[in-house]
Design an enzyme around this catalytic site. Structure first.
Site, PDB file in Angstrom:
ATOM      1  N   HIS A  10       0.813  -1.213   0.000  1.00  0.00           N
ATOM      2  CA  HIS A  10       0.000   0.000   0.000  1.00  0.00           C
ATOM      3  C   HIS A  10       0.847   1.264   0.000  1.00  0.00           C
ATOM      4  CE1 HIS A  10      -3.519  -2.349   0.013  1.00  0.00           C
ATOM      5  NE2 HIS A  10      -4.318  -1.321   0.264  1.00  0.00           N
TER       6      HIS A  10
ATOM      7  N   ASP B  49      -6.627   4.055  10.047  1.00  0.00           N
ATOM      8  CA  ASP B  49      -8.017   4.224   9.607  1.00  0.00           C
ATOM      9  C   ASP B  49      -8.451   3.043   8.754  1.00  0.00           C
ATOM     10  OD1 ASP B  49      -8.107   6.643  10.791  1.00  0.00           O
ATOM     11  OD2 ASP B  49      -7.736   7.784   8.963  1.00  0.00           O
TER      12      ASP B  49
ATOM     13  N   GLU C  15     -10.720  12.588  15.138  1.00  0.00           N
ATOM     14  CA  GLU C  15     -10.153  12.954  13.842  1.00  0.00           C
ATOM     15  C   GLU C  15     -10.885  14.188  13.341  1.00  0.00           C
ATOM     16  OE1 GLU C  15      -9.374  10.206  10.751  1.00  0.00           O
ATOM     17  OE2 GLU C  15      -8.255   8.818  12.042  1.00  0.00           O
TER      18      GLU C  15
HETATM   19  P1  FAD Z   1       4.234  -1.926   1.930  1.00  0.00           P
HETATM   20  O1  FAD Z   1       3.796  -0.903   0.951  1.00  0.00           O
HETATM   21  O2  FAD Z   1       4.155  -3.327   1.511  1.00  0.00           O
HETATM   22  O3  FAD Z   1       5.724  -1.601   2.410  1.00  0.00           O
HETATM   23  C1  FAD Z   1       6.064  -0.271   2.776  1.00  0.00           C
HETATM   24  C2  FAD Z   1       7.420  -0.187   3.438  1.00  0.00           C
HETATM   25  O4  FAD Z   1       7.400  -0.921   4.633  1.00  0.00           O
HETATM   26  C3  FAD Z   1       8.574  -0.739   2.597  1.00  0.00           C
HETATM   27  O5  FAD Z   1       9.656   0.145   2.678  1.00  0.00           O
HETATM   28  C4  FAD Z   1       8.915  -2.042   3.256  1.00  0.00           C
HETATM   29  O6  FAD Z   1      10.289  -2.328   3.232  1.00  0.00           O
HETATM   30  C5  FAD Z   1       8.485  -1.826   4.682  1.00  0.00           C
HETATM   31  N1  FAD Z   1       8.022  -3.086   5.244  1.00  0.00           N
HETATM   32  C6  FAD Z   1       6.927  -3.804   4.883  1.00  0.00           C
HETATM   33  N2  FAD Z   1       6.834  -4.895   5.642  1.00  0.00           N
HETATM   34  C7  FAD Z   1       7.887  -4.880   6.486  1.00  0.00           C
HETATM   35  C8  FAD Z   1       8.343  -5.745   7.501  1.00  0.00           C
HETATM   36  N3  FAD Z   1       7.693  -6.843   7.823  1.00  0.00           N
HETATM   37  N4  FAD Z   1       9.484  -5.414   8.154  1.00  0.00           N
HETATM   38  C9  FAD Z   1      10.153  -4.296   7.855  1.00  0.00           C
HETATM   39  N5  FAD Z   1       9.770  -3.437   6.894  1.00  0.00           N
HETATM   40  C10 FAD Z   1       8.656  -3.726   6.223  1.00  0.00           C
HETATM   41  N6  FAD Z   1      -1.027   4.925   7.355  1.00  0.00           N
HETATM   42  C11 FAD Z   1      -1.361   5.308   8.591  1.00  0.00           C
HETATM   43  O7  FAD Z   1      -0.498   5.507   9.431  1.00  0.00           O
HETATM   44  N7  FAD Z   1      -2.672   5.500   8.941  1.00  0.00           N
HETATM   45  C12 FAD Z   1      -3.699   5.260   8.080  1.00  0.00           C
HETATM   46  O8  FAD Z   1      -4.841   5.422   8.445  1.00  0.00           O
HETATM   47  C13 FAD Z   1      -3.366   4.812   6.774  1.00  0.00           C
HETATM   48  N8  FAD Z   1      -4.330   4.541   5.884  1.00  0.00           N
HETATM   49  C14 FAD Z   1      -3.990   4.145   4.633  1.00  0.00           C
HETATM   50  C15 FAD Z   1      -5.008   3.884   3.713  1.00  0.00           C
HETATM   51  C16 FAD Z   1      -4.697   3.523   2.417  1.00  0.00           C
HETATM   52  C17 FAD Z   1      -5.806   3.247   1.438  1.00  0.00           C
HETATM   53  C18 FAD Z   1      -3.335   3.425   2.017  1.00  0.00           C
HETATM   54  C19 FAD Z   1      -2.969   3.061   0.605  1.00  0.00           C
HETATM   55  C20 FAD Z   1      -2.311   3.686   2.918  1.00  0.00           C
HETATM   56  C21 FAD Z   1      -2.628   4.051   4.235  1.00  0.00           C
HETATM   57  N9  FAD Z   1      -1.645   4.311   5.172  1.00  0.00           N
HETATM   58  C22 FAD Z   1      -1.987   4.688   6.435  1.00  0.00           C
HETATM   59  C23 FAD Z   1      -0.219   4.210   4.831  1.00  0.00           C
HETATM   60  C24 FAD Z   1       0.343   2.842   5.213  1.00  0.00           C
HETATM   61  O9  FAD Z   1       0.524   2.757   6.612  1.00  0.00           O
HETATM   62  C25 FAD Z   1       1.711   2.619   4.575  1.00  0.00           C
HETATM   63  O10 FAD Z   1       1.600   2.743   3.176  1.00  0.00           O
HETATM   64  C26 FAD Z   1       2.247   1.259   4.934  1.00  0.00           C
HETATM   65  O11 FAD Z   1       3.549   1.137   4.419  1.00  0.00           O
HETATM   66  C27 FAD Z   1       1.360   0.224   4.338  1.00  0.00           C
HETATM   67  O12 FAD Z   1       1.703  -1.050   4.790  1.00  0.00           O
HETATM   68  P2  FAD Z   1       1.991  -2.149   3.724  1.00  0.00           P
HETATM   69  O13 FAD Z   1       2.061  -3.413   4.460  1.00  0.00           O
HETATM   70  O14 FAD Z   1       1.080  -2.076   2.580  1.00  0.00           O
HETATM   71  O15 FAD Z   1       3.488  -1.707   3.290  1.00  0.00           O
END
Ligand code: FAD
Length: 491
Positions: free
Chosen positions: A92, A155, A266
């Site tokens: 994400h 969220d 919020e």
């Molecule tokens: P990825 O996109 O898969 O990875 C992102 C980063 O995290 C990379 O650099 C990766 O190396 C690192 N990473 C992933 N997994 C690990 C692991 N196990 N160990 C170490 N590093 C790791 N954020 C908020 O704080 N609050 C919100 O309410 C919120 N809402 C969101 C809603 C939407 C629709 C979207 C798209 C994003 C939102 N986000 C929010 C942002 C979100 O927290 C970050 O994009 C987060 O990185 C998403 O987690 P992911 O698992 O998809 O990460």
């Protein structure tokens, strides 16, 4: 087992030769024994943003932390290789942060979704030990069966535990419990050297703090111990609309100043009809609210506070929606609260900056704006907040563009949008000292500026936990170079 190990090492050697070669040998799934390395997949080369599409050379679907450790141990023995490795959670990210161009992507969702729950007795904490690849929604669903719930959420819950802990994890509960990174008791991490380390505030604390908010730079989170609380039986959920920004922020500040009475706060800016109805969660169709948005030359904008109070007495689990503009119930406490909580007017300056750069009739999506208290953040983690004030505001521009080539946003239009957002972030940084959350900085110097005084500590932690800079290429902070290898090997 020994045979398997030998075959794995041989397979890894073939992989490294492939990755180091100018030719792309990897055309079809290969047998890497227990490591199950695959050629690139379409998911591994894209993310939620759909702006960058960087293909990795291979994908690992680990079955255990041991798989990740084996691969990283092998890679860290190859000082001259340029192979990098990126953990991918739910993908994400917006700007390719979970991608590894010509490197290896580790798909964390393939780890078994283990969750073990511990309910604390009187005066003790409850927690869950979960795999780093578990989604928050899965943790919530399982913990609710025991009458428990995570204390601090995002969220949107279809995000991975490891992914949000690498950033911060913020939402309407942050003012009360801190971000998700303040609600972790222990981590299991595989460092860039391939070591599997259990760390906590009292054991290997520096690794623990580095990894939290560490943007995937110091280690891969394979397990986390997450704090839980009793789930409420009922929630009173209130939305209050305002047409005056100063009253809106004053009431928000009042609400965050009484965390014993309020559980969620919020707020967002309502710019147009589209932003009013774009989220059915925020504004159900039944809401009796028809604001006048003015004209293009003289727009009128509104503000909405959303807050919730948990009720542990009721057995009825219906959520009560406040249907009409209302005032927070705790106004009588305002005078007392104002005495100890004095926010600067930076939020108003940020609002003016935004309105200067964004035309209300053109924006699709929401603009979140809400405060939280700084003392709920641990400054030892890698996350930088920038503010030294007692409270700070988060401002989120949740904007999307239609990718349809016919009537959507073209490549040029998208670049324009991104440039405009970068200008807002840069101006807010320069004028107000704001920091970008989920940062994306096009150059290493941008990252240096982002971390400010914490830069030296960040670089020092990187040299200790991932000296060859194998981890986290998608963030573009400290690229893997021969100089890094020379420094790591002391030559
Ligand atoms: P990825 O996109 O898969 O990875 C992102 C980063 O995290 C990379 O650099 C990766 O190396 C690192 N990473 C992933 N997994 C690990 C692991 N196990 N160990 C170490 N590093 C790791 N954020 C908020 O704080 N609050 C919100 O309410 C919120 N809402 C969101 C809603 C939407 C629709 C979207 C798209 C994003 C939102 N986000 C929010 C942002 C979100 O927290 C970050 O994009 C987060 O990185 C998403 O987690 P992911 O698992 O998809 O990460």
């Amino acid at each position: 087992m020994e045979v398997a190990m030998i075959s794995t090492r041989a397979s890894l050697l073939i992989l490294i030769l492939s990755l180091c070669s100018p030719y792309k040998f990897i055309q079809s799934p290969m047998d890497f024994g227990p490591l199950n390395l695959l050629p690139t997949t379409t998911t591994a080369s894209s993310d939620f943003g759909r702006i960058l599409f960087h293909s990795p050379a291979a994908v690992l679907r680990p079955q255990s932390s041991g798989d990740i450790s084996m691969l990283l141990s092998f890679l860290s023995g190859l000082s001259l290789s340029k192979v990098t490795l990126e953990a991918r959670g739910a993908g994400h990210s917006i700007h390719g942060q979970a991608q590894a161009l010509d490197g290896i992507v580790v798909e964390m969702r393939s780890l078994p979704a283990e969750m073990e729950f511990h309910r604390g007795g009187e005066g003790q904490v409850s927690y869950a030990d979960v795999s780093g690849g578990v989604m928050w929604i899965e943790l919530l669903e399982q913990s609710l069966k025991l009458g428990l719930a995570p204390r601090s959420w995002t969220d949107y819950l279809y995000l991975i535990v490891g992914g949000t802990l690498s950033n911060a994890g913020i939402s309407g509960q942050t003012f009360k419990h801190g971000p998700q990174i303040s609600n972790v008791l222990q981590l299991e991490v595989v460092t860039g050297r391939g070591e599997i380390v259990k760390c906590s505030p009292s054991k290997d604390a520096d690794l623990f703090n580095a990894v939290l908010g560490g943007l995937g730079q110091f280690g891969i989170i394979t397990r986390a111990r997450i704090l839980l609380q009793e789930a409420p039986q009922k929630v009173t959920w209130v939305r209050a609309f305002y047409d005056d920004f100063s009253i809106f922020t004053r009431d928000q500040e009042l609400l965050v100043s009484i965390p014993d009475l309020v559980d969620y706060v919020e707020g967002f800016i309502v710019l147009n009809e589209q932003s009013l109805h774009s989220s059915s969660i925020a504004f159900p169709a039944t809401v009796d609210f028809s604001p006048d948005f003015g004209t293009k030359n003289s727009p009128k904008i509104y503000y909405c506070i959303e807050f919730a109070v948990h009720d542990y007495q009721h057995k009825n689990t219906n959520v009560h929606h406040a249907q009409r503009p209302s005032r927070p119930r705790h106004e009588r406490r305002r005078v007392k609260a104002a005495r100890w909580l004095k926010l600067k007017k930076k939020s108003a300056d940020f609002r003016d900056l935004l309105m200067d750069k964004i035309s209300p009739d053109s924006i699709e999506g929401l603009i979140l704006i809400y405060p939280f208290l700084r003392d709920r953040w641990d400054t030892n983690t890698s996350m930088v907040s920038g503010s030294t004030d007692r409270a700070m505001y988060v401002v989120g521009i949740l904007r999307s563009a239609n990718p349809d080539p016919e009537d959507g946003c073209s490549h040029h239009c998208l670049q324009e949008l991104l440039l405009r957002h970068r200008r807002i972030a840069d101006t807010a940084g320069a004028r107000l000292g704001a920091k970008q959350y989920l940062s994306h900085h096009p150059t290493p110097s941008g990252w240096h500026q982002h971390f400010g005084q914490r830069w030296e500590r960040f670089v020092e932690r990187k040299a200790r936990f991932d000296p060859l800079r194998i981890l986290g290429p998608g963030q573009g902070i400290l690229p893997r170079t021969q100089d890094a290898a020379a420094a790591a090997y002391g030559s």
